[in-house]
Design an enzyme around this catalytic site. Structure first.
Site, PDB file in Angstrom:
ATOM      1  N   GLY A   1      78.687 -56.931 -98.758  1.00  0.00           N
ATOM      2  CA  GLY A   1      78.226 -55.609 -99.164  1.00  0.00           C
ATOM      3  C   GLY A   1      77.590 -55.643-100.541  1.00  0.00           C
ATOM      4  O   GLY A   1      76.408 -55.416-100.691  1.00  0.00           O
TER       5      GLY A   1
ATOM      6  N   GLY B   1      85.071 -59.379 -97.104  1.00  0.00           N
ATOM      7  CA  GLY B   1      85.216 -60.759 -97.546  1.00  0.00           C
ATOM      8  C   GLY B   1      86.109 -60.890 -98.767  1.00  0.00           C
ATOM      9  O   GLY B   1      86.324 -61.979 -99.281  1.00  0.00           O
TER      10      GLY B   1
ATOM     11  N   ILE C   1      97.161 -62.597-110.648  1.00  0.00           N
ATOM     12  CA  ILE C   1      96.317 -63.086-109.560  1.00  0.00           C
ATOM     13  C   ILE C   1      97.158 -63.074-108.289  1.00  0.00           C
ATOM     14  O   ILE C   1      98.189 -63.745-108.196  1.00  0.00           O
ATOM     15  CB  ILE C   1      95.771 -64.486-109.873  1.00  0.00           C
ATOM     16  CG1 ILE C   1      94.835 -64.424-111.092  1.00  0.00           C
ATOM     17  CG2 ILE C   1      95.049 -65.071-108.661  1.00  0.00           C
ATOM     18  CD1 ILE C   1      93.635 -63.499-110.947  1.00  0.00           C
TER      19      ILE C   1
ATOM     20  N   PRO D   1      95.833 -67.005-105.174  1.00  0.00           N
ATOM     21  CA  PRO D   1      94.942 -67.923-105.892  1.00  0.00           C
ATOM     22  C   PRO D   1      93.770 -68.410-105.035  1.00  0.00           C
ATOM     23  O   PRO D   1      92.678 -68.620-105.549  1.00  0.00           O
ATOM     24  CB  PRO D   1      95.866 -69.091-106.256  1.00  0.00           C
ATOM     25  CG  PRO D   1      97.233 -68.517-106.252  1.00  0.00           C
ATOM     26  CD  PRO D   1      97.236 -67.430-105.214  1.00  0.00           C
TER      27      PRO D   1
ATOM     28  N   GLN E   1      86.596 -65.428-104.791  1.00  0.00           N
ATOM     29  CA  GLN E   1      85.860 -64.260-105.289  1.00  0.00           C
ATOM     30  C   GLN E   1      85.242 -64.525-106.658  1.00  0.00           C
ATOM     31  O   GLN E   1      84.109 -64.130-106.917  1.00  0.00           O
ATOM     32  CB  GLN E   1      86.785 -63.043-105.370  1.00  0.00           C
ATOM     33  CG  GLN E   1      86.680 -62.157-104.136  1.00  0.00           C
ATOM     34  CD  GLN E   1      87.321 -60.803-104.359  1.00  0.00           C
ATOM     35  OE1 GLN E   1      88.483 -60.732-104.714  1.00  0.00           O
ATOM     36  NE2 GLN E   1      86.573 -59.746-104.135  1.00  0.00           N
TER      37      GLN E   1
ATOM     38  N   GLY F   1      91.061 -55.535-110.783  1.00  0.00           N
ATOM     39  CA  GLY F   1      90.108 -55.979-109.763  1.00  0.00           C
ATOM     40  C   GLY F   1      89.328 -57.206-110.193  1.00  0.00           C
ATOM     41  O   GLY F   1      89.086 -57.418-111.377  1.00  0.00           O
TER      42      GLY F   1
ATOM     43  N   GLY G   1      86.515 -58.433-108.063  1.00  0.00           N
ATOM     44  CA  GLY G   1      85.352 -58.610-107.203  1.00  0.00           C
ATOM     45  C   GLY G   1      84.038 -58.718-107.946  1.00  0.00           C
ATOM     46  O   GLY G   1      83.080 -59.276-107.432  1.00  0.00           O
ATOM     47  N   GLU G   2      83.982 -58.178-109.132  1.00  0.00           N
ATOM     48  CA  GLU G   2      82.685 -58.105-109.801  1.00  0.00           C
ATOM     49  C   GLU G   2      82.597 -58.915-111.079  1.00  0.00           C
ATOM     50  O   GLU G   2      81.518 -59.350-111.475  1.00  0.00           O
ATOM     51  CB  GLU G   2      82.342 -56.630-110.079  1.00  0.00           C
ATOM     52  CG  GLU G   2      82.175 -55.886-108.771  1.00  0.00           C
ATOM     53  CD  GLU G   2      81.957 -54.395-108.927  1.00  0.00           C
ATOM     54  OE1 GLU G   2      80.817 -53.997-109.084  1.00  0.00           O
ATOM     55  OE2 GLU G   2      82.945 -53.650-108.869  1.00  0.00           O
TER      56      GLU G   2
END
Lengths: 770, 328, 168
Positions: free
Chosen positions: A274, A502, A662, A665, A671, A734, A736-737
């Protein structure tokens, strides 16, 4: 985003500053931070066996009886209106069921734009969807053809004849500057930040840098194309969609088509990537309308070109970063201003200055962005909107300052780390960038770097090292609901409408639920991807894990209450209250006296219940209004630049992250790496070629828009501090970014170290290094 | 894609017969043609699959290596004789596209592949003289990073995309074709046309002519040859510049030399002027620079591709220096 | 007129425009083969024809007439996974899972190419008969399969592991 919003958020923040931390979510650290079994364990993805066998079903893969196929026609004109429309040849072409244009499109409203006040507001554009003859941007959808097969639909689409009256269009970045708008706010923050007199401090500073940095437009390029399979069942709609906003889309579509919320079901169990691009756009709405007209289930998969034409990407930017420093290297002025594109009908600013507010202290600040209005497909959020490109400018500038001052760039950064949030003054919930740098530098071998650029050579290759800071704010979204079903056989099902693109959502939340409920991992199953399940927010802002985790925690508390009630007076736990028990070892036990316990099986058996189910929403996410909650990272890069051709080859990349606990791992490392690889693309090759003469994107294909191929990707080393954030569920923030942030600057800084050439204009293609 | 009929040719003669006429196209692996059909650039009504014709790779009595037009790119690159005697060709093929595409693409199809100009591919939104003669060229004032600097015309600046053909040009390959007018041999360097005022015609093939084979004469360069490709991504990308070069040395001087460039011209560009400068001369940096100067003297760079002059020069010099320096 | 797909004969579609990819996905519901670009630029649609990896999006179904096609479904499923499928799970060689079947099919064919001594662009000695499968070799040979989630390290690791086990 208005001045009113600024006032509201700023007063909430002020109030939060007075409220004792214990009263807020996260005020008392989540007990699971200390008590973990499944969390933190290397776990393979639960959906792995399905995915490697090709059995995970994506949106365009649902088989249906009487399925028909759609193809779209896009405007090749940038501004104007349709003056002639001849659909005759298309309508009579073999297999064609119908042609839909603005003349036949059912009259519907427009989507509310993405906003922070209404969670079903998910529109990327306020332009009417195929409802009039107006053309507002090149690539706008103007017709849809529905046919028995995709081949027939595609061919018939090519037979539609359209004439346009062409109006002058605004397509040039530089020409739009005089009319730039200055928004009052960016997402949740005030746009203009002015502390002290930064311009004056800059002039006075003994050391300073002041440069412009440019980044091009980029596209998400998830490998799965945008696709929907839409089926009307009477007055109810079932939509198999590739979306990262399942429940919000369902709510928005219900409003748009005048349906009750229960009449719309959006399913999206797997999404093929996405990165911000898989929201609600025109194609879903056109497909739903066409399916209704056709009276048959319908599949619409955009072509790759179609994705570029009608799904916006990341805005280009032009950023000025200036830093003044005193003799010791302490920042006396930090200025970050610039331009990006956001048409008035769009919803998504590219907030490249937001990260700048949290990272470094300075005596004075001047931060402000301006929006340019161009006639383009509305841009949207793309992985780490803002930070991905803002960090390129700021972290390049710091490297430039360090070089000018003759100090180590890490030392310069550490000298300016703030004690509290530099703008708001709020305390950090947890912040260990210094440790991330120290550990990263040691593992990477930073001490082997030659400070003098252009001094290391191996054959035709010049070798250099660079580093940069990455950062991304913590977020947890309101409106996250989870249902926990505890069964008499000692298993549990976690269900919510969250999305799996994902990130490993199911895997990680199964681990979480195992620990939260005191069950073995194998006893947990997770259901996601269906708006019929309790609503979860969209996947965005790296917030999904914390949002769902908060909801699971709330549901577990509720479950404990239910179990106490069900256990009744004949149980060893009789008389205890919810706050006095914990869920451990497949049962419920007194915290004070763990011998007072009863197993789930026993409670359910005695109550003659097969299962009990509770649904709960996470608490209001007020923690990040009181605390400054940010993840950060230290990115290290070693690369080679050919002295012959200017080609850049990245040999080593290391990310040292400070992102709280985390949770897994294995999936976390993936990611981080994934973000860093997208960062390599951002640094070296990615660029949407927007022809400013016509307003048309000229490389709408994966052959002409380069993303990194296997040979571009070195082994990437990833480490983390793992220090829990006491204010977030599980202590996690988070991830993801953040991986993409800082990478472009680390690469640019390494290129400078290798060659002595400073590239301030992405991507760093070889022609810039000849 | 417009509706099509599909048939398989079992002989060259049949292929010629089936392909002679409007609306017919020969289909090799389809890696380029099928894509162009989907984009609407090519709109044939009839496809004649010639991938079943000869794919043999054999030594002729003359010492030439004869490669059937239906041989897959990957089969050519993997063939022991190609790897031993024409390593430059093997390397060039392996530099192109991806393993999957090389498994599909035929030698004949590779010769016929069309430019990757962004405006050529954009049927709905751009003008292109190659696609539609006389319509204009949007590439000249637009994105021309991938475009040609040599051999262009006011009508067209598109670059030829092939890697394989660049090596073939340097190796003096000949293309064996068969058509209504009989069989003929076309030197590879004459097979592709410069655009002039007819950029729509990529090659000198006449209607109904079928590529039968490519012949490689014995090469003296196996010991000192190279194919170096420079691109924006390290793999799976078209060339910005590529250099195919082979040479022989005698007493410290360059004896024989063959050079061809890819990515900078509308056809595989045999660098005859550079060769003339080098032939018989010393293997020295000054000579390499003079060779590059000679070849690029007539270059007509544009805003987006001017860097290719320096890039071509440097890449050529590096390749020559490598070939003359060591025991390659 | 038939295409052998995962061991079963399938009729060639009447419409000659139908690609092998569309035949698999829409005609046969073999949706393990993915569509990422439909123009030969991403590798997601990779299948094996007569053991060789090809792109099913650029292959007309008619071209596959008389040939044998293996898709991810034919490579392994359920409890009978191919060693590469197992290794991809173990080494986290995917995130969203969309490019994964193409990566695995490509890797399966690639290992056979290496066994056959077929060189790549990064092979130093093209005339050599034996190859060493370095990381760089794997990366170059797999570059026709794009991945946007960034699972490249795990993919390469999984392939090297299977190659090593096979050699042992």
């Amino acid at each position: 985003m208005s001045k009113t919003q600024n006032a509201i958020i700023s007063s909430v923040r002020t109030v939060m500053g007075w409220v004792p931390a214990q009263w807020l979510p996260g005020g008392t650290p989540d007990p699971l931070i200390e008590r973990r079994a499944a969390i933190g364990r290397q776990a393979s993805r639960l959906d792995g066996p399905l995915k490697v066998a090709g059995e995970a079903r994506f949106a365009a893969e649902v088989a249906m009886d009487r399925l028909c196929y759609a193809a779209l026609v896009h405007s090749p004109v940038t501004r104007g209106r349709i003056t002639r429309l001849d659909t005759g040849a298309a309508e009579t072409a073999p297999g064609v069921i119908l042609v839909m244009t603005h003349r036949t499109m059912p009259r519907i409203g427009t989507l509310p734009l993405i906003g922070i006040t209404d969670l079903s507001a998910v529109g990327n554009s306020s332009i009417p969807i195929m409802l009039d003859a107006e053309i507002r941007y090149n690539g706008q959808v103007v017709a849809a053809v529905v046919a028995e097969t995709q081949e027939q639909a595609d061919h018939a689409a090519s037979l539609i004849e359209i004439d346009y009256a062409i109006d002058a269009a605004r397509t040039r970045f530089q020409d739009a500057r005089p009319d730039a708008r200055t928004p009052a706010s960016l997402l949740m923050d005030k746009n203009h930040v002015s502390i002290g007199n930064a311009e004056r401090e800059l002039k006075r500073a003994p050391h300073r840098v002041d440069n412009m940095y440019r980044t091009p437009a980029q596209n998400h390029n998830a490998i799965e194309l945008h696709a929907v399979t839409a089926a009307w069942e009477g007055d109810s709609l079932v939509l198999h969609d590739a979306t990262q906003m399942i429940a919000p889309s369902a709510a928005a579509l219900a409003k748009l088509f005048g349906l009750k919320r229960e009449q719309v079901r959006v399913l999206s169990p797997f999404v093929g990537g996405g990165f911000g691009g898989k929201g609600l756009w025109d194609h879903q709405i056109v497909a739903i309308a066409a399916a209704r007209l056709a009276g048959r289930p319908l599949r619409l998969m955009l072509s790759r070109e179609g994705v570029y034409r009608m799904i916006g990407g990341r805005s280009p930017s032009e950023q000025r970063v200036a830093i003044g420093a005193d003799a010791e290297g302490r920042f006396t002025a930090l200025l970050h201003t610039g331009y990006s594109v956001m048409p008035p009908y769009g919803a998504c600013p590219e907030p490249y200055t937001l990260g700048t507010r949290a990272l470094y202290g300075a005596r004075s600040f001047e931060i402000m962005q301006r929006h340019l209005d161009l006639d383009i497909v509305p841009n949207t959020f793309m992985r780490a909107p803002g930070e991905a490109i803002g960090s390129f400018a700021v972290e390049s500038a710091i490297d430039e300052l360090a070089h000018a001052m003759g100090v180590d760039p890490i030392a310069l950064r550490l000298r300016n780390l703030p004690e509290r949030h530099p703008i708001s003054g709020a305390p950090f919930s947890q912040h260990a960038l210094g440790q991330a740098y120290a550990e990263g530098a040691k593992r990477f071998g930073w001490d082997r770097r030659h400070a003098e650029p252009g001094t290391v050579r191996e054959g035709e290759w010049r070798i250099g090292m660079g580093c940069a800071t990455g950062s991304f704010p913590y977020a947890r979204m309101p409106g996250a609901n989870v249902r926990i079903t505890l069964r008499g056989d000692g298993t549990a099902v976690i269900a919510c409408s969250a999305q799996e693109m994902g990130m490993g959502t199911a895997t990680v939340q199964a681990q979480h639920a195992a620990d939260r409920l005191g069950l073995p991992l194998e006893a947990i199953s997770v259901e996601l991807g269906d708006s019929a399940l309790p609503a979860a927010p969209m996947a965005g802002g790296s917030s999904q894990t914390a949002s769902i985790a908060g909801a699971i925690a709330a549901a577990a508390t509720k479950l404990a209450g239910e179990l106490l009630r069900l256990a009744g007076n004949d149980s060893p736990i009789a008389g205890l209250r919810a706050g006095e028990v914990q869920l451990v070892e497949e049962g419920i036990a007194s915290i004070a006296d763990p011998t007072r316990r009863e197993s789930y099986r026993s409670i359910l058996a005695r109550a003659a219940r097969e299962a009990i189910a509770v649904t709960a929403a996470g608490s209001a996410p007020l923690e990040f209004l009181k605390f400054a909650m940010h993840s950060s990272s230290a990115i290290f890069c070693e690369l080679r630049v050919s002295a012959v051709t200017g080609e850049v080859r990245v040999d080593r990349l290391l990310g040292s992250f400070d992102c709280g606990t985390i949770l897994n791992p294995k999936t976390a490392a993936s990611q981080f790496r994934g973000g860093m690889i997208m960062g390599l693309g951002l640094a070296l090759m990615e660029e949407t070629l927007f022809d400013e003469r016509s307003g048309r994107i000229m490389n709408p294909s994966l052959a002409d828009y380069h993303i990194p191929a296997h040979l571009d990707v070195p082994e990437i080393d990833v480490i983390w501090t793992g220090i829990p954030d006491p204010r977030s569920p599980l202590g996690a923030r988070g991830i993801g970014e953040i991986g993409i942030t800082g990478v472009a600057a680390a690469v640019a800084n390494a290129v400078f170290n290798a060659t002595g050439k400073r590239i301030r204009d992405l991507p760093i293609t070889l022609d810039k290094l000849l | 894609m417009t509706p099509i009929s599909y048939s398989r040719a079992t002989s060259v003669a049949e292929a010629g017969r089936l392909a002679d006429g409007a609306g017919a196209r020969l289909l090799g692996g389809g890696t380029n043609l099928v894509d162009l059909m989907r984009k609407g650039v090519e709109r044939p009504s009839r496809l004649v699959d010639v991938s079943g014709l000869s794919d043999a790779i054999e030594l002729a009595r003359s010492g030439s290596l004869v490669i059937g037009a239906a041989a897959r790119n990957s089969a050519v690159a993997a063939h022991p004789l190609v790897r031993q005697r024409y390593p430059m060709l093997a390397r060039a093929i392996l530099a192109g596209a991806s393993a999957q595409i090389r498994n599909m693409a035929t030698v004949g199809g590779n010769l016929m592949q069309r430019t990757r100009c962004l405006y050529f591919a954009d049927v709905a939104g751009s003008r292109c003289n190659k696609r539609e003669p006389g319509s204009g060229c949007d590439a000249v004032g637009g994105f021309n990073r991938y475009h040609a600097v040599l051999g262009t015309s006011p009508a067209c600046i598109a670059a030829h995309p092939s890697d394989m053909c660049v090596a073939l040009a340097a190796l003096d390959a000949r293309v064996q074709v068969s058509g209504p007018g009989g069989d003929r041999m076309i030197p590879l360097v004459d097979f592709h046309r410069l655009p002039g005022d007819r950029p729509d015609r990529d090659t000198v093939l006449d209607p109904g002519e079928v590529i039968v084979a490519v012949e490689l004469p014995a090469s003296p360069f196996a010991g000192r040859s190279a194919y170096r490709k420079v691109r924006d991504r390290s793999s799976y990308a078209f060339a910005l510049v590529s250099v195919a070069a082979g040479l022989t040395m005698r007493e410290g001087r360059i004896e024989e030399v063959a050079i061809a460039f890819g990515g900078i011209a509308p056809k595989p560009w045999r660098a005859s002027r550079a060769e003339a400068v080098l032939r018989g001369g010393p293997a020295a940096g000054a000579a390499f620079a003079a060779a590059a100067d000679a070849e690029l003297a007539d270059a007509a760079p544009l805003a987006g591709n001017a860097f290719k002059l320096a890039l071509t020069r440097r890449t050529l010099e590096a390749v020559l220096s490598e070939l003359t320096g060591g025991s390659l | 007129m038939a295409i052998r797909i995962n061991g079963s004969d399938v009729a060639v579609p009447d419409d000659a425009r139908v690609s092998l990819l569309d035949l698999l996905r829409e005609g046969l519901h073999l949706t393990g083969t993915k569509v990422g670009c439909n123009q030969g630029a991403c590798g997601a649609c990779t299948v094996l024809i007569d053991g060789q990896r090809v792109l099913s999006c650029l292959t007309l179904a008619a071209q596959a007439d008389g040939r044998s096609v293996t898709t991810i479904e034919g490579l392994g499923s359920g409890s009978d996974l191919h060693p590469l499928q197992v290794a991809f799970i173990e080494h986290d060689g995917f995130q969203c899972g969309y490019c994964t079947p193409g990566q695995i099919c490509a890797a399966a064919a690639m290992l056979r190419e290496v066994e056959a001594g077929i060189p790549s662009y990064v092979t130093a000695d093209l005339a050599a008969e034996r190859l060493t499968l370095s990381r760089e070799e794997v990366r170059e040979r797999m570059s026709g399969n794009l991945c946007r989630c960034g699972a490249h390290n795990g993919i390469v690791e999984a392939i090297l592991r299977v190659a090593a086990e096979h050699a042992a």
